[in-house]
Design a protein around this motif. Structure first.
Motif, PDB file in Angstrom:
ATOM      1  N   GLY A 398      89.102  35.441 -57.422  1.00  0.00           N
ATOM      2  CA  GLY A 398      89.275  34.540 -58.553  1.00  0.00           C
ATOM      3  C   GLY A 398      89.277  35.375 -59.817  1.00  0.00           C
ATOM      4  N   THR A 399      89.514  34.760 -60.955  1.00  0.00           N
ATOM      5  CA  THR A 399      89.516  35.481 -62.226  1.00  0.00           C
ATOM      6  C   THR A 399      88.494  34.856 -63.173  1.00  0.00           C
ATOM      7  OG1 THR A 399      91.135  34.130 -63.435  1.00  0.00           O
ATOM      8  CG2 THR A 399      92.009  35.773 -61.879  1.00  0.00           C
ATOM      9  N   HIS A 400      88.443  35.363 -64.383  1.00  0.00           N
ATOM     10  CA  HIS A 400      87.506  34.817 -65.376  1.00  0.00           C
ATOM     11  C   HIS A 400      87.862  33.391 -65.762  1.00  0.00           C
ATOM     12  CE1 HIS A 400      90.846  36.442 -67.754  1.00  0.00           C
ATOM     13  NE2 HIS A 400      90.568  35.492 -68.625  1.00  0.00           N
ATOM     14  N   ASP A 401      89.108  32.961 -65.504  1.00  0.00           N
ATOM     15  CA  ASP A 401      89.529  31.593 -65.829  1.00  0.00           C
ATOM     16  C   ASP A 401      89.308  30.616 -64.679  1.00  0.00           C
ATOM     17  OD1 ASP A 401      90.351  31.953 -68.467  1.00  0.00           O
ATOM     18  OD2 ASP A 401      92.347  32.626 -67.872  1.00  0.00           O
ATOM     19  N   ASN A 402      88.964  31.129 -63.500  1.00  0.00           N
ATOM     20  CA  ASN A 402      88.702  30.270 -62.352  1.00  0.00           C
ATOM     21  C   ASN A 402      87.230  29.893 -62.280  1.00  0.00           C
ATOM     22  OD1 ASN A 402      90.988  32.379 -61.085  1.00  0.00           O
ATOM     23  ND2 ASN A 402      91.299  30.221 -60.597  1.00  0.00           N
ATOM     24  N   ASP A 403      86.964  28.845 -61.531  1.00  0.00           N
ATOM     25  CA  ASP A 403      85.590  28.601 -61.103  1.00  0.00           C
ATOM     26  C   ASP A 403      85.185  29.758 -60.203  1.00  0.00           C
ATOM     27  OD1 ASP A 403      83.143  27.427 -60.609  1.00  0.00           O
ATOM     28  OD2 ASP A 403      83.965  25.512 -59.949  1.00  0.00           O
ATOM     29  N   THR A 404      83.890  29.980 -60.046  1.00  0.00           N
ATOM     30  CA  THR A 404      83.455  30.962 -59.059  1.00  0.00           C
ATOM     31  C   THR A 404      83.932  30.503 -57.681  1.00  0.00           C
ATOM     32  OG1 THR A 404      81.353  29.879 -58.562  1.00  0.00           O
ATOM     33  CG2 THR A 404      81.405  31.386 -60.458  1.00  0.00           C
ATOM     34  N   SER A 459      79.109  27.208 -59.860  1.00  0.00           N
ATOM     35  CA  SER A 459      79.832  26.880 -61.095  1.00  0.00           C
ATOM     36  C   SER A 459      79.010  27.123 -62.355  1.00  0.00           C
ATOM     37  CB  SER A 459      80.281  25.418 -61.060  1.00  0.00           C
ATOM     38  OG  SER A 459      81.150  25.174 -59.986  1.00  0.00           O
ATOM     39  N   GLU A 460      77.714  27.168 -62.228  1.00  0.00           N
ATOM     40  CA  GLU A 460      76.878  27.436 -63.405  1.00  0.00           C
ATOM     41  C   GLU A 460      77.150  28.825 -63.986  1.00  0.00           C
ATOM     42  OE1 GLU A 460      74.822  29.367 -60.017  1.00  0.00           O
ATOM     43  OE2 GLU A 460      75.794  27.411 -60.315  1.00  0.00           O
ATOM     44  N   ALA A 461      77.758  29.708 -63.178  1.00  0.00           N
ATOM     45  CA  ALA A 461      78.045  31.073 -63.615  1.00  0.00           C
ATOM     46  C   ALA A 461      79.501  31.260 -64.036  1.00  0.00           C
ATOM     47  CB  ALA A 461      77.705  32.056 -62.494  1.00  0.00           C
ATOM     48  N   ARG A 462      80.246  30.184 -64.145  1.00  0.00           N
ATOM     49  CA  ARG A 462      81.648  30.305 -64.538  1.00  0.00           C
ATOM     50  C   ARG A 462      81.756  30.893 -65.947  1.00  0.00           C
ATOM     51  NH1 ARG A 462      86.431  25.854 -63.538  1.00  0.00           N
ATOM     52  NH2 ARG A 462      88.109  27.051 -64.560  1.00  0.00           N
ATOM     53  N   MET A 463      82.706  31.797 -66.133  1.00  0.00           N
ATOM     54  CA  MET A 463      82.860  32.459 -67.428  1.00  0.00           C
ATOM     55  C   MET A 463      83.668  31.620 -68.402  1.00  0.00           C
ATOM     56  SD  MET A 463      81.847  35.172 -68.968  1.00  0.00           S
ATOM     57  CE  MET A 463      82.180  36.492 -70.137  1.00  0.00           C
ATOM     58  N   ASN A 464      84.748  31.014 -67.942  1.00  0.00           N
ATOM     59  CA  ASN A 464      85.614  30.276 -68.849  1.00  0.00           C
ATOM     60  C   ASN A 464      86.283  29.119 -68.132  1.00  0.00           C
ATOM     61  OD1 ASN A 464      87.182  29.763 -71.268  1.00  0.00           O
ATOM     62  ND2 ASN A 464      88.931  30.611 -70.172  1.00  0.00           N
ATOM     63  N   THR A 465      86.370  27.990 -68.812  1.00  0.00           N
ATOM     64  CA  THR A 465      87.158  26.850 -68.353  1.00  0.00           C
ATOM     65  C   THR A 465      88.270  26.637 -69.369  1.00  0.00           C
ATOM     66  OG1 THR A 465      85.195  25.813 -67.377  1.00  0.00           O
ATOM     67  CG2 THR A 465      87.128  24.422 -67.702  1.00  0.00           C
ATOM     68  N   PRO A 466      89.519  26.992 -69.030  1.00  0.00           N
ATOM     69  CA  PRO A 466      90.602  26.872 -69.994  1.00  0.00           C
ATOM     70  C   PRO A 466      90.731  25.459 -70.556  1.00  0.00           C
ATOM     71  CG  PRO A 466      91.307  28.141 -68.093  1.00  0.00           C
ATOM     72  CD  PRO A 466      89.962  27.578 -67.746  1.00  0.00           C
ATOM     73  N   ALA A 467      91.106  25.405 -71.812  1.00  0.00           N
ATOM     74  CA  ALA A 467      91.336  24.146 -72.542  1.00  0.00           C
ATOM     75  C   ALA A 467      90.041  23.413 -72.883  1.00  0.00           C
ATOM     76  CB  ALA A 467      92.273  23.222 -71.776  1.00  0.00           C
ATOM     77  N   ILE A 468      88.886  24.012 -72.575  1.00  0.00           N
ATOM     78  CA  ILE A 468      87.592  23.451 -72.977  1.00  0.00           C
ATOM     79  C   ILE A 468      87.044  24.317 -74.104  1.00  0.00           C
ATOM     80  CG2 ILE A 468      85.247  22.895 -72.260  1.00  0.00           C
ATOM     81  CD1 ILE A 468      87.354  21.117 -71.003  1.00  0.00           C
ATOM     82  N   ALA A 469      86.789  23.729 -75.247  1.00  0.00           N
ATOM     83  CA  ALA A 469      86.496  24.514 -76.444  1.00  0.00           C
ATOM     84  C   ALA A 469      85.126  25.175 -76.415  1.00  0.00           C
ATOM     85  CB  ALA A 469      86.616  23.624 -77.687  1.00  0.00           C
ATOM     86  N   GLY A 470      84.116  24.488 -75.911  1.00  0.00           N
ATOM     87  CA  GLY A 470      82.753  24.999 -76.020  1.00  0.00           C
ATOM     88  C   GLY A 470      82.151  25.379 -74.683  1.00  0.00           C
ATOM     89  N   GLY A 471      81.079  26.158 -74.750  1.00  0.00           N
ATOM     90  CA  GLY A 471      80.309  26.477 -73.556  1.00  0.00           C
ATOM     91  C   GLY A 471      80.850  27.599 -72.700  1.00  0.00           C
ATOM     92  N   ASN A 472      81.834  28.328 -73.196  1.00  0.00           N
ATOM     93  CA  ASN A 472      82.425  29.409 -72.412  1.00  0.00           C
ATOM     94  C   ASN A 472      81.896  30.775 -72.844  1.00  0.00           C
ATOM     95  OD1 ASN A 472      84.195  27.742 -70.849  1.00  0.00           O
ATOM     96  ND2 ASN A 472      85.543  27.564 -72.624  1.00  0.00           N
ATOM     97  N   TRP A 473      82.196  31.792 -72.009  1.00  0.00           N
ATOM     98  CA  TRP A 473      82.011  33.216 -72.316  1.00  0.00           C
ATOM     99  C   TRP A 473      80.563  33.647 -72.399  1.00  0.00           C
ATOM    100  CZ3 TRP A 473      86.699  34.463 -71.357  1.00  0.00           C
ATOM    101  CH2 TRP A 473      87.767  33.670 -71.790  1.00  0.00           C
ATOM    102  N   SER A 474      79.626  32.828 -71.971  1.00  0.00           N
ATOM    103  CA  SER A 474      78.217  33.149 -72.218  1.00  0.00           C
ATOM    104  C   SER A 474      77.477  33.658 -70.985  1.00  0.00           C
ATOM    105  CB  SER A 474      77.484  31.913 -72.758  1.00  0.00           C
ATOM    106  OG  SER A 474      77.484  30.864 -71.806  1.00  0.00           O
ATOM    107  N   TRP A 475      78.081  33.636 -69.799  1.00  0.00           N
ATOM    108  CA  TRP A 475      77.345  34.001 -68.590  1.00  0.00           C
ATOM    109  C   TRP A 475      76.883  35.446 -68.618  1.00  0.00           C
ATOM    110  CZ3 TRP A 475      78.535  37.604 -64.657  1.00  0.00           C
ATOM    111  CH2 TRP A 475      77.623  37.600 -63.587  1.00  0.00           C
TER     112      TRP A 475
END
Length: 522
Positions: A398-404, A459-475
């Motif tokens: 998977g990639t940083h844009d996918n779910d784990t 999924s709690e460790a997902r890095m990014n969810t595309p098209a979702i503005a908040g809550g990304n990039w923090s893992w």
């Protein structure tokens, strides 16, 4: 370009369990290199290193050339004598996700304090003589982007917005008198930003040298488009499709598809490719040159846009009313190679890819990408399964844009689960290692795994969810994740799938070398 048959991990610097609340270029990064070496991994893939803008996304950077100051290690600055140990005490620890507001409020002021200490002390104290010489050389050699970035960073903070189109008109248009006044008013702040970029350069260069000693290559990512709110557009408005008021005329995105009936309107200003062509693509030459100084291998995000891009009128709120416009394609890459020599490029060619895009990638001899998570939904998706792979590919679970992979498995349909088990055998709770084995045993040149998958996180460790503005990039990876037992298991997989001592190691562009950098005096 052919690459070594190898494996590696995908994890951004910010995801390390470093001291201070965010991963950085300090001791934990070196510990991670030791883990990679013990596991016979030869690639560390990171996300763009640029200073992040709104939403903290490394793909929405405020500069295509600068490094993110948040990734500078305060521990190393303390070792250098730039700041005392008591000043960096009581910051956030090594566990937990990144709190970007806390980093801005607590770490950023300390970085500025350390930089000002260096400015005050380095010219006169012998212990800093070498660093001061390298800093002076760095400022001279990187002036083409460094000065603009320093102005942008300082003015952004002064006006409390990166939307430079809202700044006073003389500064919006960079009128010489206004820029001279800003230099006089903010001279020390401008120098501080330059020092921080130098500190990032020094720490990154040292880390890359340590990686090279361990035969680990850094695979770095660059976004095709740049943010409107960036020093790049502010300093070079003539290279972008802007109107007389310096607002975008047309913006980037992707058209409606199965996943989004209105498409995705990214909002990045589009290039004036005709103007760039008249300059011999000088801005792109400069950008790729710097990327090749920072990384051993460069991944081009949204490669599809180099053949044709989706152009959306800026006034449109969705991507529906866009149109495909041809990009320079081979002409650009031929110019880059003519100027810079053979380039270690990888194409992110995911999504709906046309024969023209495939022809461009193959004509430039760039590996493409395959993602195993995509391969089990239907027969049409089987290009993402290893039996369809060809040597010129980079394979991912998977990639940083996918779910784990664990999170994806827990949510996916019964049909997809059945298809996966038909391919890899029975799966009880997680298919992570089955997919890692399938990827590593394939003919793909590189087999990469997100760190979250290696740790079998949900999924709690997902890095990014595309098209979702908040809550990304923090893992961030939990402290103590990189155990000898896990490294040994990785090494065993490398051995049995011939991804270490392979004859292809003599191919072009494979052996990492100590990085060159403009921070080193001639």
């Amino acid at each position: 370009m052919r690459f070594q048959r190898s494996t590696g991990l995908l994890m951004h610097i910010s995801s390390l369990a470093s001291y201070g609340g965010i991963g950085d270029l300090g001791p934990e990064a070196y510990n991670f290199l030791d883990f990679l070496a013990a596991g016979k991994q030869h690639i560390w893939q990171v996300l763009p290193l640029c200073p992040t803008g709104y939403g903290n996304s490394p793909y929405a950077g405020s500069s295509a050339f600068a490094g993110n100051p948040y990734l500078i290690s305060l521990e190393l600055l303390c070792d250098w004598g730039w700041i005392s140990g008591d000043r960096i005490a009581n910051l956030a620890g090594r566990n937990g996700n990144v709190d970007f507001e806390d980093i801005e409020n607590r770490k950023q002021p300390l970085l500025h304090e350390a930089a000002r200490n260096f400015l005050d002390r380095a010219p006169n104290e012998p212990q800093f003589e070498g660093q001061w010489q390298r800093f002076t050389a760095f400022c001279n050699q990187e002036a083409s982007w460094l000065n603009d970035y320093a102005f942008y960073a300082v003015l952004r903070r002064h006006f409390n917005t990166g939307a430079w189109t809202a700044w006073p008109e003389p500064l919006r248009r960079r009128e010489p008198a206004a820029m001279a006044d800003a230099t006089a008013q903010f001279g020390r702040d401008l120098a501080t930003e330059q020092v921080l970029q130098f500190a990032f350069e020094e720490q990154w260069r040292n880390l890359r040298a340590a990686a090279a000693k361990r035969k680990i290559r850094i695979l770095g990512d660059i976004a095709i488009f740049v943010s409107m709110d960036s020093s790049d557009v502010w300093a070079n408005p003539g290279l972008f499709q802007l109107d007389e008021n310096l607002h975008p005329i047309r913006v980037a995105g992707v058209p409606p598809d199965y996943f989004s009936p209105t498409g995705q309107r990214w909002g990045n200003p589009l290039y004036r490719w005709d103007v760039l062509a008249e300059t011999g693509y000088a801005w792109w030459v400069q950008r790729i040159r710097r990327s090749c100084m920072q990384y051993d291998i460069v991944r081009l995000d949204h490669f599809r846009g180099f053949e044709a891009y989706w152009s959306i009128p800026a006034e449109e709120e969705t991507a529906v009313k866009g149109e495909w416009i041809k990009a320079p394609g081979a002409e650009l890459f031929d110019r880059l190679e003519h100027t810079l020599g053979p380039l270690p490029l990888v194409a992110e060619d995911l999504g709906v890819i046309t024969p023209e895009v495939d022809a461009l990638r193959l004509g430039q001899k760039m590996p493409g990408m395959r993602v195993l998570q995509f391969g089990f939904d239907s027969v049409e998706a089987h290009d993402h399964l290893p039996h369809r792979f060809v040597p010129g590919l980079v394979s991912y679970t998977g990639t940083h844009d996918n779910d784990t992979t664990l999170g994806w498995w827990q949510k996916t349909s019964k049909t997809t689960r059945a298809n996966l088990e038909s391919y890899v055998g029975p799966v009880h709770e997680t298919p992570v290692w089955q997919l890692m084995r399938a990827s590593s045993s394939s003919v793909a040149e590189m087999a990469l795994v997100p760190a979250q998958d290696l740790l079998n996180l949900g999924s709690e460790a997902r890095m990014n969810t595309p098209a979702i503005a908040g809550g990304n990039w923090s893992w961030r990876a939990p402290q103590g994740s990189w155990t000898p037992e896990l490294a040994a298991r990785l090494a065993d997989l490398v051995d049995v799938t011939d991804r270490d001592n392979d004859p292809l190691t003599q191919s072009a562009g494979l052996t990492p070398s100590a990085p060159t950098t403009s921070a080193t005096p001639a």
